[in-house]
Design an enzyme around this catalytic site. Structure first.
Site, PDB file in Angstrom:
ATOM      1  N   ASN A   1      37.281  12.420  14.435  1.00  0.00           N
ATOM      2  CA  ASN A   1      36.404  13.598  14.328  1.00  0.00           C
ATOM      3  C   ASN A   1      37.258  14.859  14.352  1.00  0.00           C
ATOM      4  O   ASN A   1      37.041  15.791  13.569  1.00  0.00           O
ATOM      5  CB  ASN A   1      35.422  13.679  15.509  1.00  0.00           C
ATOM      6  CG  ASN A   1      34.298  12.653  15.419  1.00  0.00           C
ATOM      7  OD1 ASN A   1      33.841  12.153  16.442  1.00  0.00           O
ATOM      8  ND2 ASN A   1      33.843  12.362  14.213  1.00  0.00           N
TER       9      ASN A   1
ATOM     10  N   ARG B   1      35.317   3.644  19.647  1.00  0.00           N
ATOM     11  CA  ARG B   1      34.846   4.947  20.129  1.00  0.00           C
ATOM     12  C   ARG B   1      33.487   4.831  20.851  1.00  0.00           C
ATOM     13  O   ARG B   1      33.198   5.611  21.752  1.00  0.00           O
ATOM     14  CB  ARG B   1      34.805   5.980  19.007  1.00  0.00           C
ATOM     15  CG  ARG B   1      34.089   5.602  17.720  1.00  0.00           C
ATOM     16  CD  ARG B   1      34.476   6.616  16.641  1.00  0.00           C
ATOM     17  NE  ARG B   1      33.761   6.468  15.370  1.00  0.00           N
ATOM     18  CZ  ARG B   1      34.099   5.665  14.380  1.00  0.00           C
ATOM     19  NH1 ARG B   1      35.138   4.853  14.527  1.00  0.00           N
ATOM     20  NH2 ARG B   1      33.426   5.664  13.242  1.00  0.00           N
TER      21      ARG B   1
ATOM     22  N   GLU C   1      29.503   2.033  12.213  1.00  0.00           N
ATOM     23  CA  GLU C   1      29.257   3.166  11.311  1.00  0.00           C
ATOM     24  C   GLU C   1      29.220   2.717   9.849  1.00  0.00           C
ATOM     25  O   GLU C   1      29.762   1.645   9.495  1.00  0.00           O
ATOM     26  CB  GLU C   1      30.361   4.223  11.527  1.00  0.00           C
ATOM     27  CG  GLU C   1      30.243   5.498  10.706  1.00  0.00           C
ATOM     28  CD  GLU C   1      28.871   6.204  10.791  1.00  0.00           C
ATOM     29  OE1 GLU C   1      27.832   5.544  10.612  1.00  0.00           O
ATOM     30  OE2 GLU C   1      28.864   7.415  10.990  1.00  0.00           O
TER      31      GLU C   1
ATOM     32  N   ARG D   1      25.452   9.677  19.845  1.00  0.00           N
ATOM     33  CA  ARG D   1      26.697   9.320  19.158  1.00  0.00           C
ATOM     34  C   ARG D   1      27.762   9.112  20.221  1.00  0.00           C
ATOM     35  O   ARG D   1      27.636   9.571  21.362  1.00  0.00           O
ATOM     36  CB  ARG D   1      27.126  10.464  18.227  1.00  0.00           C
ATOM     37  CG  ARG D   1      26.281  10.556  16.992  1.00  0.00           C
ATOM     38  CD  ARG D   1      26.645  11.784  16.174  1.00  0.00           C
ATOM     39  NE  ARG D   1      27.934  11.674  15.526  1.00  0.00           N
ATOM     40  CZ  ARG D   1      28.480  12.669  14.805  1.00  0.00           C
ATOM     41  NH1 ARG D   1      27.831  13.823  14.661  1.00  0.00           N
ATOM     42  NH2 ARG D   1      29.661  12.511  14.228  1.00  0.00           N
ATOM     43  N   HIS D   2      28.841   8.467  19.857  1.00  0.00           N
ATOM     44  CA  HIS D   2      29.999   8.333  20.743  1.00  0.00           C
ATOM     45  C   HIS D   2      30.550   9.720  21.066  1.00  0.00           C
ATOM     46  O   HIS D   2      30.256  10.697  20.369  1.00  0.00           O
ATOM     47  CB  HIS D   2      31.078   7.501  20.036  1.00  0.00           C
ATOM     48  CG  HIS D   2      31.381   8.036  18.661  1.00  0.00           C
ATOM     49  ND1 HIS D   2      32.205   9.127  18.455  1.00  0.00           N
ATOM     50  CD2 HIS D   2      30.911   7.679  17.436  1.00  0.00           C
ATOM     51  CE1 HIS D   2      32.253   9.391  17.158  1.00  0.00           C
ATOM     52  NE2 HIS D   2      31.467   8.536  16.515  1.00  0.00           N
TER      53      HIS D   2
ATOM     54  N   HIS E   1      26.784   5.707  15.914  1.00  0.00           N
ATOM     55  CA  HIS E   1      27.467   6.634  15.009  1.00  0.00           C
ATOM     56  C   HIS E   1      26.454   7.461  14.215  1.00  0.00           C
ATOM     57  O   HIS E   1      25.273   7.102  14.118  1.00  0.00           O
ATOM     58  CB  HIS E   1      28.333   5.836  14.041  1.00  0.00           C
ATOM     59  CG  HIS E   1      29.244   4.881  14.737  1.00  0.00           C
ATOM     60  ND1 HIS E   1      30.553   5.181  15.043  1.00  0.00           N
ATOM     61  CD2 HIS E   1      29.025   3.626  15.219  1.00  0.00           C
ATOM     62  CE1 HIS E   1      31.112   4.146  15.670  1.00  0.00           C
ATOM     63  NE2 HIS E   1      30.202   3.193  15.783  1.00  0.00           N
TER      64      HIS E   1
END
Ligand code: F6P
Length: 722
Positions: free
Chosen positions: A534, A579, A600, A527-528, A666
């Protein structure tokens, strides 16, 4: 200058220089020449070759394929004083400008003022690159070539090297010992699993009908070997046809007439049985894929207008042992399941082992061993019966994995399938002796057939003997619908030949297979880094990275550099959201490709909200999603099934790639991708654990798929793992 400047006409050039004396003499090989570096023919600005092996140095780069006269020469520099150099004798060397050029010519250097001559072997190879193979020569050339080579294509970039390195404190983030960061894999084993063991359990041989393959095996074996096997379809079909006694080989041959693939009769739905209002695309409606988009559209069309193709499909493998049949079957099963088609893999070897034990010698497989032939035909028929019963219960695609190497055997299967399913033969052919030898050894290592053989070489001998028996009777497929995969597993090209293939699903299968190979390479999924959204617990959006996220991006760059340092090429894939792009930013020297398909899950009207806000302001949406997270589609957004659908080209491209790929994406997207590699049922996809700041390494190779996880940072924010 004839270059079009597009990314599709790039040429990968590798120049190698070999001599054991270079290291002894403490000389470092370089090359210099026209357009290679500003300042061209100045030996002081020559580019160093990298040491690729004890006596081999290499320089690689990507240049436009139609480049204008790029000449070069080698120059040796003293390691302790680079101002002293020796230029090779003879004329300049042209840098190749066509694909698959291969040149070997020695390089001659005069040492000690001409008193000594040093000869080095030289090898120059060129290879044309497709946009996705975009093989940046990430070791050396990226420090000197400008990213302008790929300008004009917004989705692809290569970070300028030196600047990036300095800014990111490059090697400082992580210690060299990557093993220190390994964490347990929760889902998929990291050990090698023999692919045939993962196939369907033989229900016709399991008394209880239970699907677990456990200690009851011995009892079953005992009872099934002493029991009367006349209950099975194969023997009954044969006996009734020839008047009560078990058929001989000749009788079998006479009984089955050669015919094409049958056309099963599928009841076209009537107005009573089908209407738009009672049509449900869910897992309960048997025979209908639990999928979205194209898969669903094809299924609906079949239901409404009657099937253009047969809705039950049997892919019947054909091929000599050690031709990669089981791996191909396992791969195809995984792919079709992931797309939402009810698919099962039936391996006849598993039936044979259960019924006749694991330690049959090569003799059992002799073509003139009547008992052996009958025993093998019988287990094949049992497996086929199981597969057909499963199809009648709602299964859609059965993958029938055995050598099926004679026409008689294939005729038997076609007869059994008549009116029940359509058969497509999938023949795997391999002429590459190296690949065969590797497969044979792998087979003896992994197959339960040799589990009790303590002498490995004796096992190899026995298996080779088995192979020659099969070769004697082998009849390539020339009948019915078929796909022939010729030398596809070798990873060196290969081709697909098809005959009489039509319909949506067979078409997709062909497309998938044409892109498959077994060249081992890692795929890194992550994931980023933690985003600002987040931290705030908000879903969707396009926010930048938090401080922790930025730290992760630097650690990831360091990780990638170290993990892939021995690879010749690799590429970094991101989504189009900032991101992931920011997370990839510190990684230098690799081509970066942005995929819209990696964005995402689109949360539609809920984008930017926290889960608590959704629960409070849109309780019915919250509840619907909680009940069926796989199929729930956010209003004006997407469902997990939608995401899977749009990721199909990504999966195909990942299968096609031969070099490592780092996918920075994502949570929902990685759940879907990961489910493909780990063969997770669709229902589990929305809840698969994909933590932040963790790299999932998928190793794709001849032994199937393995996984390793590296956790580069501890969890920082309670919402980060959402
Ligand atoms: O929270 C991070 C995130 O990537 C969101 O942008 C996305 O909506 C969500 O995860 C997907 O996870 P889930 O399907 O569990 O809500």
């Amino acid at each position: 200058m004839a270059s079009s400047g597009g990314i599709s006409d790039q040429l990968f050039v590798s120049v190698k220089l070999e001599s054991p004396r270079l290291a002894e003499l403490d000389l470092a090989p370089h090359l210099f020449g026209s357009h290679l570096v500003p300042g061209s023919w100045d030996p002081c600005k020559a580019l160093p070759l990298e040491r690729a092996a004890t006596a081999v140095w290499e320089f690689s780069c990507v240049v436009p394929s139609q480049h204008e006269s790029l000449d070069f020469k080698f120059v040796l520099k003293r390691k302790d004083d680079s101002s002293q150099y020796i230029i090779e004798e003879g004329p300049n060397r042209p840098l190749g400008c066509q694909s698959n050029e291969f040149e070997m010519r020695t390089a001659v250097f005069k040492l000690n003022e001409g008193k000594e001559v040093l000869e080095c072997k030289v090898q120059v190879e060129t290879e044309m690159l497709s946009p996705f193979d975009l093989a940046a020569s990430w070791r050396a050339h990226q420090e000197y070539f400008q990213p302008s080579r790929v300008r004009g294509t917004h989705d692809v970039t290569i970070n300028p090297g030196l600047e990036g390195r300095a800014k990111n404190g490059f090697a400082s983030g992580l210690e060299l010992d990557l093993e220190k960061y390994v964490v347990p894999t929760p889902n998929m084993g990291s050990g090698v699993v023999y692919a045939a063991n993962l196939t369907e359990n033989p229900r016709s041989l399991l008394q209880t009908g239970s699907s677990s393959n456990n200690d009851t095996t011995k009892d079953i074996l005992h009872s099934s070997t002493k029991g009367d096997s006349s209950s099975n379809h194969y023997v009954n079909t044969m006996k009734s046809a020839i008047g009560g006694h078990a058929p001989s080989l000749e009788e079998q041959r006479a009984m089955f007439v050669d015919r094409g693939v049958g056309s099963p009769n599928f009841a076209r739905p009537t107005k009573e049985t089908f209407s738009m209002s009672n049509f449900k695309l869910d897992s309960e409606s048997k025979g209908m894929p639990a999928a979205e988009g194209a898969v669903a559209a094809a299924a609906v069309a079949d239901q409404m207008y009657g099937p253009k193709e047969d809705r039950k499909l049997a892919i019947v493998l054909v091929g000599l042992p050690a031709r990669g049949k089981t791996f191909t079957a396992a791969k195809l099963t995984r792919y079709l399941r992931w797309l939402g088609h009810e698919t099962k893999h039936f391996n006849v070897g598993k039936y044979r082992r259960l019924k006749h034990g694991t330690n049959q010698t090569a003799d059992f497989f002799r073509g003139d061993n009547r008992e052996g032939v009958e025993a093998r035909n019988e287990v094949a028929a049992l497996a086929m019966e199981d597969m057909l019963s499963w199809m009648q219960e709602g299964g859609q695609v059965g993958i029938f994995d055995a050598t099926n190497s004679t026409r008689i055997r294939r005729n038997m299967l076609m007869k059994m399938a008549e009116g029940k399913c359509k058969i497509i033969f999938l023949e795997t052919l391999c002429n590459d002796q190296d690949v065969l030898e590797r497969n044979i050894r792998l087979k003896v290592q992994q197959s339960p057939d040799y589990a009790e053989q303590t002498d490995f070489e004796a096992g190899v001998q026995d298996f080779k003997e088995r192979l020659t028996y099969y070769e004697k009777v082998y009849e390539p497929v020339e009948e019915g619908s078929y796909i022939k995969m010729i030398d596809m597993v070798s990873g060196k090209g290969g081709q697909l030949k098809i005959n009489d293939i039509s319909g949506y699903l067979p078409g997709r299968i062909v497309f998938f297979l044409v892109n498959c190979h077994l060249t081992p390479r890692p795929i890194l999924l992550t994931r980023h880094g933690e985003s600002m959204d987040n931290v705030r617990g908000r879903i969707g959006g396009d926010s930048s990275l938090s401080e922790a996220g930025e730290l992760y991006s630097r650690k990831l760059a360091s990780f990638v550099e170290k993990r892939l340092k021995s690879e010749r090429t690799a590429s970094i894939w991101t989504s189009t959201l900032q991101r992931t792009i920011l997370t990839a930013h510190p990684i230098i020297g690799f081509p970066k490709i942005q995929w819209r398909a990696l964005d995402e899950i689109n949360a539609g009207v809920c984008d930017g909200m926290t889960y608590d806000e959704i629960k409070k302001c849109k309780p019915e949406e919250y509840e619907s999603r909680r009940k069926d997270k796989l199929r729930y589609r956010y209003p004006r957004g997407e469902s997990y099934l939608d995401v899977i659908q749009r990721l199909e080209p990504v999966i195909i491209e990942l299968e096609r790639q031969r070099a490592p790929v780092v996918v920075i994406a994502h949570q929902a997207v990685l759940r879907a991708l990961y489910a493909y590699f780990a063969d997770k049922p669709l229902e589990e996809v929305p809840n698969i654990e994909i933590p932040l700041h963790t790299i999932i390494e998928i190793q794709m190779g001849v032994a199937g798929v393995q996984e390793k996880r590296y956790k580069l940072m501890d969890a920082i924010h309670p919402t980060a793992g959402l």
